[in-house]
Design an enzyme around this catalytic site. Sequence first.
Site, PDB file in Angstrom:
ATOM      1  N   HIS A   1       0.827  -1.210   0.000  1.00 43.95           N
ATOM      2  CA  HIS A   1       0.000   0.000   0.000  1.00 43.95           C
ATOM      3  C   HIS A   1       0.864   1.264   0.000  1.00 43.95           C
ATOM      4  CE1 HIS A   1       0.895   1.014   4.187  1.00 43.95           C
ATOM      5  NE2 HIS A   1       0.751  -0.274   4.470  1.00 43.95           N
TER       6      HIS A   1
ATOM      7  N   GLU B   1      -1.597  -7.057   7.729  1.00 45.63           N
ATOM      8  CA  GLU B   1      -0.248  -6.865   8.252  1.00 45.63           C
ATOM      9  C   GLU B   1      -0.055  -7.663   9.537  1.00 45.63           C
ATOM     10  OE1 GLU B   1       2.757  -6.624   8.021  1.00 45.63           O
ATOM     11  OE2 GLU B   1       3.239  -4.521   7.633  1.00 45.63           O
TER      12      GLU B   1
END
Length: 199
Positions: free
Chosen positions: A10, A81
Amino acid sequence: MNSKIFLIRHGETAWSLSGQHTGRTDIVLTAKGEQDARKLGERLQATNFNHVLSSPRQRARQTCDLAGLGGAAQIEPDLVEWNYGDYEGQRTVDILKMRPDWNLFQDGAPNGETPAQVSSRAKRVIDHLKSLQGNIAVFSHGHFGRVLAACWIGLTVSEARYFLLSPASLSILDYEHNNPAEPVIALWNDSEETWGFAD
């Protein structure tokens, strides 16, 4: 035909800029992160994707949307994550003042995920990816992306420490000679930060 995996971290967030560990905290991209995501989209335009997978976190989904692939995206919970537990929102430099020998890829995070747990997630993702055909775009995160790449080529989670992954970067996981027994990293950490696609 085997899958070719386009692994995309990202874009920049306020916490990636400050160096704070961002696991479960669901924050959005900065203006620069949005701009870099659009640039990624320009680079990806020439590629036809058979599948698009994204972490459920806003920063990954926003990057996917701005890159022009949001309409085809499927949410994959295992792409989130690392869960940093007590170290959520903290910077490595500050953690090392308390634990000088600490290394995420060896030690994990207290009240968060262990390296073995993250490795198991990465291997589940890889099994899923290998069940698909064609070009696959995967929108994920820094530390998890590093573990995914290490596991792809048969390395340990501890060895993922050697793979830096910048915001809004593009990497490609592939096979040598189109042979599933020979997984390789065909491109790694290609971004404006590393050498660039700036105007």
